[in-house]
Design a protein around this motif. Structure first.
Motif, PDB file in Angstrom:
ATOM      1  N   GLN A 261       0.824  -1.204   0.000  1.00  0.00           N
ATOM      2  CA  GLN A 261       0.000   0.000   0.000  1.00  0.00           C
ATOM      3  C   GLN A 261       0.861   1.258   0.000  1.00  0.00           C
ATOM      4  N   GLN A 262       1.954   1.249   0.755  1.00  0.00           N
ATOM      5  CA  GLN A 262       2.843   2.417   0.770  1.00  0.00           C
ATOM      6  C   GLN A 262       3.437   2.673  -0.605  1.00  0.00           C
ATOM      7  N   ASN A 263       3.796   1.612  -1.320  1.00  0.00           N
ATOM      8  CA  ASN A 263       4.317   1.777  -2.687  1.00  0.00           C
ATOM      9  C   ASN A 263       3.252   2.350  -3.607  1.00  0.00           C
ATOM     10  N   GLU A 264       1.993   1.879  -3.429  1.00  0.00           N
ATOM     11  CA  GLU A 264       0.888   2.383  -4.232  1.00  0.00           C
ATOM     12  C   GLU A 264       0.631   3.860  -3.931  1.00  0.00           C
ATOM     13  N   ARG A 267       3.319   5.914  -5.536  1.00  0.00           N
ATOM     14  CA  ARG A 267       3.128   5.996  -6.991  1.00  0.00           C
ATOM     15  C   ARG A 267       2.052   7.025  -7.347  1.00  0.00           C
ATOM     16  N   ILE A 268       0.932   6.982  -6.582  1.00  0.00           N
ATOM     17  CA  ILE A 268      -0.181   7.904  -6.857  1.00  0.00           C
ATOM     18  C   ILE A 268       0.221   9.341  -6.533  1.00  0.00           C
ATOM     19  N   GLU A 269       0.935   9.542  -5.426  1.00  0.00           N
ATOM     20  CA  GLU A 269       1.378  10.892  -5.058  1.00  0.00           C
ATOM     21  C   GLU A 269       2.325  11.459  -6.102  1.00  0.00           C
ATOM     22  N   GLU A 273       1.585  14.917  -8.199  1.00  0.00           N
ATOM     23  CA  GLU A 273       2.548  16.012  -8.306  1.00  0.00           C
ATOM     24  C   GLU A 273       2.877  16.306  -9.761  1.00  0.00           C
ATOM     25  N   LYS A 274       2.890  15.268 -10.561  1.00  0.00           N
ATOM     26  CA  LYS A 274       3.264  15.424 -11.975  1.00  0.00           C
ATOM     27  C   LYS A 274       2.174  16.151 -12.770  1.00  0.00           C
ATOM     28  N   PHE A 275       0.887  15.880 -12.431  1.00  0.00           N
ATOM     29  CA  PHE A 275      -0.191  16.386 -13.287  1.00  0.00           C
ATOM     30  C   PHE A 275      -1.094  17.462 -12.651  1.00  0.00           C
TER      31      PHE A 275
END
Length: 616
Positions: A261-264, A267-269, A273-275
């Motif tokens: 879950q932390q990896n997920e 990834r989402i964060e 930040e990117k978009f």
């Protein structure tokens, strides 16, 4: 369900013992409550028994439920005899017996159906309560706890504290409450009694809630484990070993799920930040933010409360191959308890087992020169240095702090080394300034082990080293001693500890010491085989007894038949002198034939009688 705690909480001062726990007992479940020392196990038992009350939460229990709790204080009057105290377990039987005797008097002149039915009903209740054999049940349990029949007549105040606890335990088992609460029930018991108690509790027809540091005892009895850790309670189905395995698997799954879950989340964060500042992707970024807000977060797994001491016992010098030679050593105080012949070689790890009072601890005190022998000799080998652990921890009678206690014994070491060693045994920061006299039993054991470690002896003599240690502490000591390259001679009632450490067994029994050159598993299996052999011998003896009884009955029957025929023979012979016979030769011939036939019968019966008499 016969008992339930719903969202139960208990606090002492500002500290939480446990909070919002769920606990229930069903039917005849055998439940273990486990956790580190001080986690609230005993407090929970006291809450179930009503000695303590919950600060929050509800208790639901079945109407008429009886709960029994093992404690020495349950003996109110120590001036009475043991028999008087144990008879309290059978008060209902005595009431029924009085009622039956009263009815029997009435039935001498009143044979009405109403009286007969009432008598039959009471008699059925009396039989259900085992009224006809309650005394044999009492004696069976009482003697299994190491008492003699003569002890029943002694006043309770004449027994030691440990013996009083065992008397209270006997009474509790005889009462047979619906829920049996046992807090460290194997304390003060020898191996044979512990093994008997295991068998008794496994067959106990009602529920048991058990607190114990004896892992093998837990494994053999319980089918449910409740763990108290960090004030929370978790339930595990199965015995102690299954609980350990299941807990490890659950923790691994939780860690894996948390990491995924932390990896997920990461990834989402990164995507957010990117978009988030791009117009054509802002809606996408907002949807991901809302997704994270709605996500059911997995708590970071809390590592088990398995903090324990770390120790590596290492000999300063190797020492000779011949460690200790014992010849005809007589051990005891006023009387000889046992006589021992033993040769201990380098690397041996010998467990001394036997019933209480057989001389195990006295033997160790004798070979470390704390007690004179009553005969025989013992001789240590070349460069053998002894480290002794005393179960009574008698060395801690001073007003010193923990730091002073260790440093005064090893003044050549600097403060940093002493603090490091104490830290290894969980004495950190302000703990080292505690007064030794206020330490708990477990803390005193750890301090004693710290002293033992610094001695760097090549021969460790240990008297009940696991007393006062919780399960993580026992496991830490096992790990330390398994890696130890020196020699160990130790007394213990902890079968799991013996199984892990011992390479051989010294059994002290009936005043003799017998050496078995193999570990506990093989010794235990051998004992089982011996028990099977004993049982077969017992069966043979029983068959032989029954056969002897039948032979005696047959001999008695033959003697009666022979006696009757001899009387008949005398009567027939008397007929020869009656005129009716001696004047009629036909009647006389018939009489002689009858007499001959009786003779033959007597001779045949006599032959059988002689054969059976030889077998008797």
């Amino acid at each position: 369900m016969i008992y339930q705690i719903n969202k139960g909480s208990k606090y002492f001062g500002g500290n939480t013992v446990f909070e919002d726990i769920q606990f229930e007992i069903k039917n005849t479940e055998k439940i273990a409550v486990v956790g580190r020392n001080g986690c609230g196990k005993s407090t929970l038992l006291k809450c179930i028994n009503g000695i303590e009350s919950l600060d929050k939460g509800n208790i639901h229990k079945q109407n008429g439920l009886t709960i029994g709790y093992l404690s020495q204080s349950s003996i109110e009057d120590e001036n009475q005899t043991v028999l008087d105290e144990l008879n309290k377990a059978f008060e209902e039987i005595f009431i029924l017996k009085d009622e039956l005797e009263k009815l029997e008097e009435i039935m001498k002149y009143d044979f009405s159906e109403k009286i007969l039915n009432k008598y039959a009903e009471l008699q059925n209740k009396f039989e259900e309560k085992r009224g006809y054999d309650y005394m044999s049940e009492m004696m069976n349990v009482f003697t299994k706890f190491g008492f003699d029949e003569s002890d029943l007549k002694r006043e309770i105040k004449t027994f030691s504290g440990g013996q009083k606890t065992r008397i209270a335990f006997v009474k509790l088992l005889l009462i047979k409450p619906d829920i049996l609460l046992l807090d460290e029930p194997t304390n003060h018991l020898d191996l044979n009694t512990i093994e008997w108690l295991e068998g008794y509790l496994k067959k106990y027809p009602k529920a048991i809630v058990l607190v114990s540091h004896d892992r093998m005892f837990l494994d053999d009895i319980v089918d449910m484990v409740y763990e108290i850790e960090y004030g929370q309670m978790n339930k595990y189905i199965g015995n102690y070993t299954k609980y350990v395995e299941q807990k490890k698997q659950d923790l691994e799954k939780q860690i894996s799920a948390y990491n995924r879950q932390q990896n997920e989340i990461e990834r989402i964060e990164t995507l957010i930040e990117k978009f988030r500042y791009k117009k054509n992707k802002a809606a996408f970024a907002q949807s991901k933010i809302k997704y994270l807000e709605r996500m059911d977060k997995i708590d970071e797994p809390t590592l088990s409360d398995n903090k324990t001491f770390k120790a590596r016992f290492t000999p300063k010098i190797k020492g000779g191959k011949n460690v200790l030679l014992i010849e005809d050593l007589k051990v005891g105080y006023d009387n000889v308890l046992c006589e021992i012949n033993l040769e201990i070689m380098q690397g041996n790890k010998i467990a001394i087992i036997g019933d209480n009072g057989t001389g195990k601890s006295t033997f160790l005190k004798t070979i470390v020169n704390q007690k004179d022998s009553l005969g025989g000799s013992y001789l240590y080998g070349h460069q053998i240095e002894v480290g002794y652990f005393d179960q009574n921890l008698t060395q801690f009678n001073s007003n010193k702090t923990v730091l002073e206690e260790l440093w005064d014994e090893y003044p050549e070491l600097d403060r940093t080394t002493i603090r490091t060693i104490l830290g290894q045994f969980l004495f950190s920061s302000d703990d080292v300034f505690k007064n030794v006299e206020v330490l708990s039993g477990g803390e005193k054991v750890r301090l004693s082990l710290a002293k033992l470690l610094l001695k760097k002896a090549n021969f460790l003599i240990l008297d009940e080293p696991t007393n006062h240690l919780d399960i993580p502490g026992k496991e830490a000591l096992e790990d330390s001693l398994k890696d130890y390259t020196g020699t160990i001679l130790f007394v213990s009632h902890d079968r799991y500890f013996i199984k892990q450490i011992a390479t051989s067994i010294l059994l002290i029994e009936n005043g003799k010491a017998t050496y078995f050159p193999y570990g506990y598993n093989q010794y235990f299996n051998k004992e089982e085989v011996n028990e099977e052999k004993k049982e077969k011998v017992k069966v043979k003896e029983e068959v032989k007894t029954v056969k002897n009884i039948n032979i005696k009955k047959e001999i008695k029957k033959l003697e009666t038949q022979i006696n009757d025929l001899e009387n008949l023979l005398e009567n027939k012979r008397e007929l020869r002198f009656i005129p009716e016979y001696y004047h009629d030769y036909r009647k006389m011939n018939e009489l002689d034939e009858e007499i001959d036939e009786i003779h033959n019968k007597i001779e045949n019966l006599m032959t059988k009688w002689e054969e059976l008499s030889e077998q008797e």
